[in-house]
Design a protein around this motif. Sequence first.
Motif, PDB file in Angstrom:
ATOM      1  N   GLU A  90     104.256  51.616  88.241  1.00 52.97           N
ATOM      2  CA  GLU A  90     102.839  51.256  88.113  1.00 52.97           C
ATOM      3  C   GLU A  90     101.973  52.479  87.805  1.00 52.97           C
ATOM      4  O   GLU A  90     100.963  52.381  87.103  1.00 52.97           O
ATOM      5  CB  GLU A  90     102.340  50.584  89.394  1.00 52.97           C
ATOM      6  CG  GLU A  90     102.908  49.198  89.655  1.00 52.97           C
ATOM      7  CD  GLU A  90     104.378  49.220  90.059  1.00 52.97           C
ATOM      8  OE1 GLU A  90     104.816  50.243  90.655  1.00 52.97           O
ATOM      9  OE2 GLU A  90     105.086  48.243  89.759  1.00 52.97           O
ATOM     10  N   SER A  91     102.361  53.634  88.331  1.00 46.25           N
ATOM     11  CA  SER A  91     101.521  54.822  88.131  1.00 46.25           C
ATOM     12  C   SER A  91     101.591  55.342  86.700  1.00 46.25           C
ATOM     13  O   SER A  91     100.723  56.102  86.270  1.00 46.25           O
ATOM     14  CB  SER A  91     101.911  55.919  89.119  1.00 46.25           C
ATOM     15  OG  SER A  91     103.267  56.273  88.986  1.00 46.25           O
ATOM     16  N   LEU A  92     102.603  54.945  85.933  1.00 45.65           N
ATOM     17  CA  LEU A  92     102.654  55.332  84.524  1.00 45.65           C
ATOM     18  C   LEU A  92     101.388  54.902  83.803  1.00 45.65           C
ATOM     19  O   LEU A  92     100.741  55.687  83.103  1.00 45.65           O
ATOM     20  CB  LEU A  92     103.874  54.706  83.842  1.00 45.65           C
ATOM     21  CG  LEU A  92     105.247  55.254  84.206  1.00 45.65           C
ATOM     22  CD1 LEU A  92     106.341  54.329  83.690  1.00 45.65           C
ATOM     23  CD2 LEU A  92     105.431  56.657  83.629  1.00 45.65           C
ATOM     24  N   ASP A  93     101.034  53.637  83.987  1.00 43.14           N
ATOM     25  CA  ASP A  93      99.863  53.115  83.297  1.00 43.14           C
ATOM     26  C   ASP A  93      98.572  53.691  83.869  1.00 43.14           C
ATOM     27  O   ASP A  93      97.616  53.922  83.127  1.00 43.14           O
ATOM     28  CB  ASP A  93      99.827  51.588  83.395  1.00 43.14           C
ATOM     29  CG  ASP A  93      99.341  50.958  82.107  1.00 43.14           C
ATOM     30  OD1 ASP A  93      99.848  51.339  81.035  1.00 43.14           O
ATOM     31  OD2 ASP A  93      98.433  50.121  82.171  1.00 43.14           O
ATOM     32  N   ARG A  94      98.551  53.959  85.153  1.00 41.43           N
ATOM     33  CA  ARG A  94      97.333  54.494  85.776  1.00 41.43           C
ATOM     34  C   ARG A  94      96.991  55.872  85.199  1.00 41.43           C
ATOM     35  O   ARG A  94      95.837  56.124  84.843  1.00 41.43           O
ATOM     36  CB  ARG A  94      97.510  54.583  87.292  1.00 41.43           C
ATOM     37  CG  ARG A  94      96.321  55.198  88.026  1.00 41.43           C
ATOM     38  CD  ARG A  94      96.401  54.934  89.520  1.00 41.43           C
ATOM     39  NE  ARG A  94      97.621  55.462  90.110  1.00 41.43           N
ATOM     40  CZ  ARG A  94      97.779  56.746  90.489  1.00 41.43           C
ATOM     41  NH1 ARG A  94      96.794  57.605  90.306  1.00 41.43           N
ATOM     42  NH2 ARG A  94      98.912  57.141  91.037  1.00 41.43           N
ATOM     43  N   TYR A  95      97.984  56.739  85.103  1.00 41.64           N
ATOM     44  CA  TYR A  95      97.723  58.064  84.539  1.00 41.64           C
ATOM     45  C   TYR A  95      97.365  57.971  83.059  1.00 41.64           C
ATOM     46  O   TYR A  95      96.458  58.659  82.579  1.00 41.64           O
ATOM     47  CB  TYR A  95      98.944  58.971  84.727  1.00 41.64           C
ATOM     48  CG  TYR A  95      99.063  59.532  86.126  1.00 41.64           C
ATOM     49  CD1 TYR A  95      98.210  60.538  86.576  1.00 41.64           C
ATOM     50  CD2 TYR A  95     100.030  59.056  87.009  1.00 41.64           C
ATOM     51  CE1 TYR A  95      98.309  61.055  87.863  1.00 41.64           C
ATOM     52  CE2 TYR A  95     100.135  59.569  88.300  1.00 41.64           C
ATOM     53  CZ  TYR A  95      99.272  60.565  88.714  1.00 41.64           C
ATOM     54  OH  TYR A  95      99.368  61.070  89.986  1.00 41.64           O
ATOM     55  N   PHE A  96      98.064  57.115  82.330  1.00 39.73           N
ATOM     56  CA  PHE A  96      97.797  56.991  80.897  1.00 39.73           C
ATOM     57  C   PHE A  96      96.379  56.500  80.634  1.00 39.73           C
ATOM     58  O   PHE A  96      95.675  57.034  79.778  1.00 39.73           O
ATOM     59  CB  PHE A  96      98.819  56.051  80.257  1.00 39.73           C
ATOM     60  CG  PHE A  96      98.622  55.879  78.771  1.00 39.73           C
ATOM     61  CD1 PHE A  96      99.016  56.868  77.899  1.00 39.73           C
ATOM     62  CD2 PHE A  96      98.030  54.733  78.254  1.00 39.73           C
ATOM     63  CE1 PHE A  96      98.837  56.730  76.532  1.00 39.73           C
ATOM     64  CE2 PHE A  96      97.842  54.582  76.893  1.00 39.73           C
ATOM     65  CZ  PHE A  96      98.253  55.583  76.021  1.00 39.73           C
ATOM     66  N   GLU A  98      93.819  56.780  82.569  1.00 39.01           N
ATOM     67  CA  GLU A  98      92.879  57.842  82.927  1.00 39.01           C
ATOM     68  C   GLU A  98      92.778  58.868  81.806  1.00 39.01           C
ATOM     69  O   GLU A  98      91.687  59.349  81.477  1.00 39.01           O
ATOM     70  CB  GLU A  98      93.323  58.530  84.215  1.00 39.01           C
ATOM     71  CG  GLU A  98      92.351  59.604  84.679  1.00 39.01           C
ATOM     72  CD  GLU A  98      92.790  60.291  85.953  1.00 39.01           C
ATOM     73  OE1 GLU A  98      92.144  61.290  86.340  1.00 39.01           O
ATOM     74  OE2 GLU A  98      93.786  59.851  86.578  1.00 39.01           O
ATOM     75  N   GLN A  99      93.903  59.193  81.189  1.00 35.62           N
ATOM     76  CA  GLN A  99      93.881  60.139  80.080  1.00 35.62           C
ATOM     77  C   GLN A  99      93.096  59.590  78.895  1.00 35.62           C
ATOM     78  O   GLN A  99      92.318  60.309  78.261  1.00 35.62           O
ATOM     79  CB  GLN A  99      95.319  60.483  79.667  1.00 35.62           C
ATOM     80  CG  GLN A  99      96.048  61.321  80.703  1.00 35.62           C
ATOM     81  CD  GLN A  99      97.465  61.660  80.286  1.00 35.62           C
ATOM     82  OE1 GLN A  99      98.348  60.803  80.288  1.00 35.62           O
ATOM     83  NE2 GLN A  99      97.704  62.913  79.917  1.00 35.62           N
ATOM     84  N   CYS A 100      93.275  58.316  78.593  1.00 31.37           N
ATOM     85  CA  CYS A 100      92.517  57.704  77.499  1.00 31.37           C
ATOM     86  C   CYS A 100      91.021  57.726  77.783  1.00 31.37           C
ATOM     87  O   CYS A 100      90.210  57.966  76.880  1.00 31.37           O
ATOM     88  CB  CYS A 100      93.002  56.275  77.253  1.00 31.37           C
ATOM     89  SG  CYS A 100      94.624  56.171  76.450  1.00 31.37           S
ATOM     90  N   ARG A 101      90.645  57.477  79.032  1.00 28.58           N
ATOM     91  CA  ARG A 101      89.218  57.544  79.389  1.00 28.58           C
ATOM     92  C   ARG A 101      88.681  58.956  79.219  1.00 28.58           C
ATOM     93  O   ARG A 101      87.590  59.151  78.682  1.00 28.58           O
ATOM     94  CB  ARG A 101      89.009  57.059  80.825  1.00 28.58           C
ATOM     95  CG  ARG A 101      89.137  55.555  81.026  1.00 28.58           C
ATOM     96  CD  ARG A 101      88.604  55.125  82.380  1.00 28.58           C
ATOM     97  NE  ARG A 101      89.365  55.699  83.488  1.00 28.58           N
ATOM     98  CZ  ARG A 101      90.457  55.147  84.012  1.00 28.58           C
ATOM     99  NH1 ARG A 101      90.919  53.993  83.523  1.00 28.58           N
ATOM    100  NH2 ARG A 101      91.083  55.712  85.021  1.00 28.58           N
TER     101      ARG A 101
END
Length: 407
Positions: A90-96, A98-101
């Motif tokens: 699940e944290s894969l998408d959370r970090y990604f 955040e990076q896009c933001r």
Amino acid sequence: MQYRKDKYGNDISVLGYGCMRFTQTAGRIDMKKAEEEVMTAFQGGVNYFDTAYIYGGSEAALGEILERNGIRDRVYIATKLPHYLIRNGESLDRYFQEQCRRLRTDHIDYYLMHMLTDVQTWERLKDLGILEWLREKQESGAICQVGFSYHGNADMFCQLVDAYDWDFCQIQYNYMDENSQAGQRGLRYAHQKGMPVIIMEPLRGGKLVTRLPDAARKIFSDYSMSHPAARESGREGGSMERTPAQWALKWLWNQPEVTCVLSGMNSVEMVKENLHTAANTRVGELTEADQAMLQQVVKAINARMKVGCTGCGYCMPCPRGVDIPGSFAAYNRRYSEGWVAAMKDYFMCTAIRKDSSGASNCVECGKCERHCPQHISIRQELKGVKKSLENPVYRMARWIVKKMKAY
């Protein structure tokens, strides 16, 4: 600006912008200065901008600059997954996300596994579902190309190249690291596999400019005086002595296997000089005399080396997993560039892997010495490495890494 092709035929500028070293004032990035530098590079043809999740403020600064100037869709963004912080799928998408933001974008052009250390680490990420996650992101267009950045020896690098159908990779490489880290062997191996290779640390964090010994500077200067053809055409006309930075960059762009060279430029003058060098360097340009001169520079820099290791790798593999060439390279750097640079190298090459590869693993079996062309007393020298570099700071950092990997 000149361009070289990525795996899918896209033009990447041979000079890329490394965004880790934006100037900071009172702990904050100087946005006015960073924007002037980034836009000078863009206007000069640079289209590849490299950042990472852990580069404090860098992603957000780059995203703001690109958005404000309306050039997001005219450049490529490369950033990196902090896989060492990932605990579950699940944290894969959370970090990604955040990076896009931070980057103010809905897609990342070149997405790297940051400091991928070994095949075991990649297998751990596969167990967390990264293959399925990457496939979904690429099919949706959120990630265009997938790669990895690497610090370590050539053997493990080649294993990682073969571990997945990567689109590109990023390695430390310069005329001092020709036979250490992934080195020329790794560069050529990746190229033969059809992988574009992005180069980081072309100047060893500026050390090949600001920390050159006087003997090395004299070699550059004397060569320029005796070889007029090796002088550089000035931006305003006439000719001028090539700077050490220009020589280092030309050495890289001379090689067809190099796709893009990242430079952490933090002045407009530096940007302009690098743009000029990039525009005026061709593959195969350096002569045999040029190459011989650079080897003299390497010898001058290495004059204070503790161990005469050439990084050939004949001593490997070590039965106990010691990265012998990497250990000696860091040990030598301790005496040529200082303790901090040496500790950084040694930590990256030995401590952040799943299984430590430091000098303390040595059990003095002597197998390595039977194969060393330089006849180095490897067992004795590794004791020096252990004493010099495996200090309390190193041991604490290694303990923290082990704890992080345990979760």
